[in-house]
Motif scaffolding. Structure first.
Motif, PDB file in Angstrom:
ATOM      1  N   ARG A 121       1.363  20.709  55.855  1.00  0.00           N
ATOM      2  CA  ARG A 121       0.395  20.194  56.821  1.00  0.00           C
ATOM      3  C   ARG A 121      -0.868  21.049  56.842  1.00  0.00           C
ATOM      4  O   ARG A 121      -1.979  20.529  57.010  1.00  0.00           O
ATOM      5  CB  ARG A 121       1.029  20.131  58.215  1.00  0.00           C
ATOM      6  CG  ARG A 121       2.061  19.014  58.352  1.00  0.00           C
ATOM      7  CD  ARG A 121       2.815  19.102  59.661  1.00  0.00           C
ATOM      8  NE  ARG A 121       3.691  17.944  59.849  1.00  0.00           N
ATOM      9  CZ  ARG A 121       4.620  17.868  60.805  1.00  0.00           C
ATOM     10  NH1 ARG A 121       4.805  18.896  61.643  1.00  0.00           N
ATOM     11  NH2 ARG A 121       5.375  16.789  60.914  1.00  0.00           N
ATOM     12  N   VAL A 124      -2.884  19.840  53.996  1.00  0.00           N
ATOM     13  CA  VAL A 124      -3.531  18.568  54.342  1.00  0.00           C
ATOM     14  C   VAL A 124      -4.781  18.828  55.179  1.00  0.00           C
ATOM     15  O   VAL A 124      -5.849  18.243  54.936  1.00  0.00           O
ATOM     16  CB  VAL A 124      -2.547  17.654  55.093  1.00  0.00           C
ATOM     17  CG1 VAL A 124      -3.288  16.460  55.714  1.00  0.00           C
ATOM     18  CG2 VAL A 124      -1.451  17.171  54.154  1.00  0.00           C
ATOM     19  N   ASN A 125      -4.666  19.711  56.159  1.00  0.00           N
ATOM     20  CA  ASN A 125      -5.828  20.040  56.996  1.00  0.00           C
ATOM     21  C   ASN A 125      -6.921  20.718  56.187  1.00  0.00           C
ATOM     22  O   ASN A 125      -8.113  20.504  56.432  1.00  0.00           O
ATOM     23  CB  ASN A 125      -5.401  20.939  58.162  1.00  0.00           C
ATOM     24  CG  ASN A 125      -4.564  20.213  59.189  1.00  0.00           C
ATOM     25  OD1 ASN A 125      -4.637  18.994  59.307  1.00  0.00           O
ATOM     26  ND2 ASN A 125      -3.748  20.947  59.936  1.00  0.00           N
ATOM     27  N   VAL A 127      -7.579  20.239  53.005  1.00  0.00           N
ATOM     28  CA  VAL A 127      -8.245  19.198  52.227  1.00  0.00           C
ATOM     29  C   VAL A 127      -9.192  18.404  53.112  1.00  0.00           C
ATOM     30  O   VAL A 127     -10.334  18.122  52.735  1.00  0.00           O
ATOM     31  CB  VAL A 127      -7.209  18.259  51.569  1.00  0.00           C
ATOM     32  CG1 VAL A 127      -7.903  17.060  50.930  1.00  0.00           C
ATOM     33  CG2 VAL A 127      -6.385  19.011  50.530  1.00  0.00           C
ATOM     34  N   LEU A 192       2.368  15.295  52.259  1.00  0.00           N
ATOM     35  CA  LEU A 192       1.193  15.137  51.401  1.00  0.00           C
ATOM     36  C   LEU A 192       0.974  13.663  51.060  1.00  0.00           C
ATOM     37  O   LEU A 192      -0.156  13.162  51.085  1.00  0.00           O
ATOM     38  CB  LEU A 192       1.357  15.958  50.127  1.00  0.00           C
ATOM     39  CG  LEU A 192       1.474  17.475  50.310  1.00  0.00           C
ATOM     40  CD1 LEU A 192       1.744  18.145  48.969  1.00  0.00           C
ATOM     41  CD2 LEU A 192       0.229  18.056  50.942  1.00  0.00           C
ATOM     42  N   ASP A 193       2.068  12.970  50.759  1.00  0.00           N
ATOM     43  CA  ASP A 193       1.974  11.545  50.447  1.00  0.00           C
ATOM     44  C   ASP A 193       1.489  10.750  51.658  1.00  0.00           C
ATOM     45  O   ASP A 193       0.620   9.875  51.534  1.00  0.00           O
ATOM     46  CB  ASP A 193       3.336  11.037  49.990  1.00  0.00           C
ATOM     47  CG  ASP A 193       3.363   9.545  49.741  1.00  0.00           C
ATOM     48  OD1 ASP A 193       2.738   9.095  48.760  1.00  0.00           O
ATOM     49  OD2 ASP A 193       4.002   8.817  50.535  1.00  0.00           O
ATOM     50  N   ALA A 195      -0.395  11.680  53.957  1.00  0.00           N
ATOM     51  CA  ALA A 195      -1.808  11.971  54.220  1.00  0.00           C
ATOM     52  C   ALA A 195      -2.729  11.242  53.248  1.00  0.00           C
ATOM     53  O   ALA A 195      -3.957  11.366  53.351  1.00  0.00           O
ATOM     54  CB  ALA A 195      -2.049  13.474  54.137  1.00  0.00           C
ATOM     55  N   LEU A 197      -2.616  11.609  49.846  1.00  0.00           N
ATOM     56  CA  LEU A 197      -2.733  12.281  48.551  1.00  0.00           C
ATOM     57  C   LEU A 197      -1.798  11.618  47.540  1.00  0.00           C
ATOM     58  O   LEU A 197      -0.721  11.123  47.895  1.00  0.00           O
ATOM     59  CB  LEU A 197      -2.402  13.762  48.686  1.00  0.00           C
ATOM     60  CG  LEU A 197      -3.361  14.562  49.580  1.00  0.00           C
ATOM     61  CD1 LEU A 197      -2.852  15.987  49.771  1.00  0.00           C
ATOM     62  CD2 LEU A 197      -4.756  14.574  48.996  1.00  0.00           C
ATOM     63  N   THR A 232      -6.712  13.545  45.666  1.00  0.00           N
ATOM     64  CA  THR A 232      -7.259  12.654  46.679  1.00  0.00           C
ATOM     65  C   THR A 232      -7.497  11.275  46.060  1.00  0.00           C
ATOM     66  O   THR A 232      -7.657  11.148  44.841  1.00  0.00           O
ATOM     67  CB  THR A 232      -8.574  13.212  47.256  1.00  0.00           C
ATOM     68  OG1 THR A 232      -9.447  13.556  46.158  1.00  0.00           O
ATOM     69  CG2 THR A 232      -8.323  14.441  48.110  1.00  0.00           C
TER      70      THR A 232
END
Length: 265
Positions: A121, A124-125, A127, A192-193, A195, A197, A232
């Motif tokens: 997480r 993710v943040n 990115v 990740l998926d 989010a 990505l 991305t």
């Protein structure tokens, strides 16, 4: 390329695997390499040997990670992801003809799935809304799209538990009556998926997906995919190929195989 080089390429009194690691990387001719498990001067040695620039993220508890960049690439910004990763996460922004590309090299917690979820997480943040970004590294996590029961059954119990999560099953009158069920812990990759990505190997990969172990072995592995590249959505149409580098040199260089992808920028 992403590559866990196992304890910085050092094997104590038995010497080092650094020449073999350099051979694996150099033969693949990557523009960018995400390295995990640096130790001592292994990162600077590899950077000099390969003629690349190194951006390292230090670790408070585990082992540093780094990004190696070819000399022809312009680094716009670089640093660490400022979160308490067990190991670390490095961030490098590069100038490309297709616009800025931000590369993250990460190594998630080896033992506890809930920590890996938090670290995923944080990635993710990090990115955020970056249009073109790659998250590369040893995520120490099985993917949520594969049946892992057979490979987990092959692991010793002490290592199997790293990939399991436990939840109560059914109702009970007291805590003693609650039975539990083990589920495969894929939450970090799933985060990740979720989010948005894209798993690059799943999108364009070819050949076997497992990245550990190599011929060096390792009781904690049983033919597992633990190393990933995530992109991305803006990069999806630019993905050309992805495969696991399985060569004689890679078999003796580390207990992980490197993963390499071609992206048209």
């Amino acid at each position: 390329m992403t590559y866990n080089i196992k304890t910085g390429g050092y094997d104590g009194s038995r010497g080092t695997r650094l020449e073999a690691i350099a051979e694996v990387i150099g033969s693949a001719l990557p523009d960018v390499v995400a390295l995990q498990e640096l130790r001592g001067d292994s990162g600077p040695w590899l950077a000099e040997r390969l003629g690349m620039r190194m951006i390292r993220a230090r670790s408070s508890w585990g082992q540093p990670v780094a990004v190696l960049v070819g000399p022809e690439w312009t680094v716009l910004t670089a640093g660490s992801v400022a979160r308490p990763f067990h190991h670390a996460a490095a961030r490098v922004e590069l100038a490309t003809l297709g616009g800025p590309l931000t590369v993250f090299s990460a190594h998630l917690h080896p033992h506890w799935g809930w920590r890996r979820l938090h670290e995923a997480r944080w990635l993710v943040n990090a990115v955020g809304r970056t249009r073109q970004a790659l998250v590369l590294g040893d995520l120490n996590t099985l993917d949520p799209w594969t049946d892992h029961q057979e490979r987990l059954a092959a692991l010793p119990a002490a290592y199997r538990v790293r990939h399991l999560r436990w939840r109560p099953l059914g109702r009970a009158r007291s805590e003693r009556d609650v039975s539990t069920v083990a589920r495969v812990d894929t939450r970090a990759v799933a985060a990740l998926d979720a989010a948005g990505l894209v798993d690059v190997f799943r999108a364009v990969g070819d050949g076997p997906a497992e990245t550990a172990p190599t011929a060096l072995g390792g009781a904690e592995f049983s033919g597992m995919r633990l190393d990933y590249l995530f992109a991305t959505p803006a990069l999806v149409d630019r993905l050309r190929s992805c495969h696991i580098v399985r060569t004689p040199a890679a078999d003796r260089a580390s207990d992980h195989y490197p993963v390499i992808a071609e992206i048209d920028l």
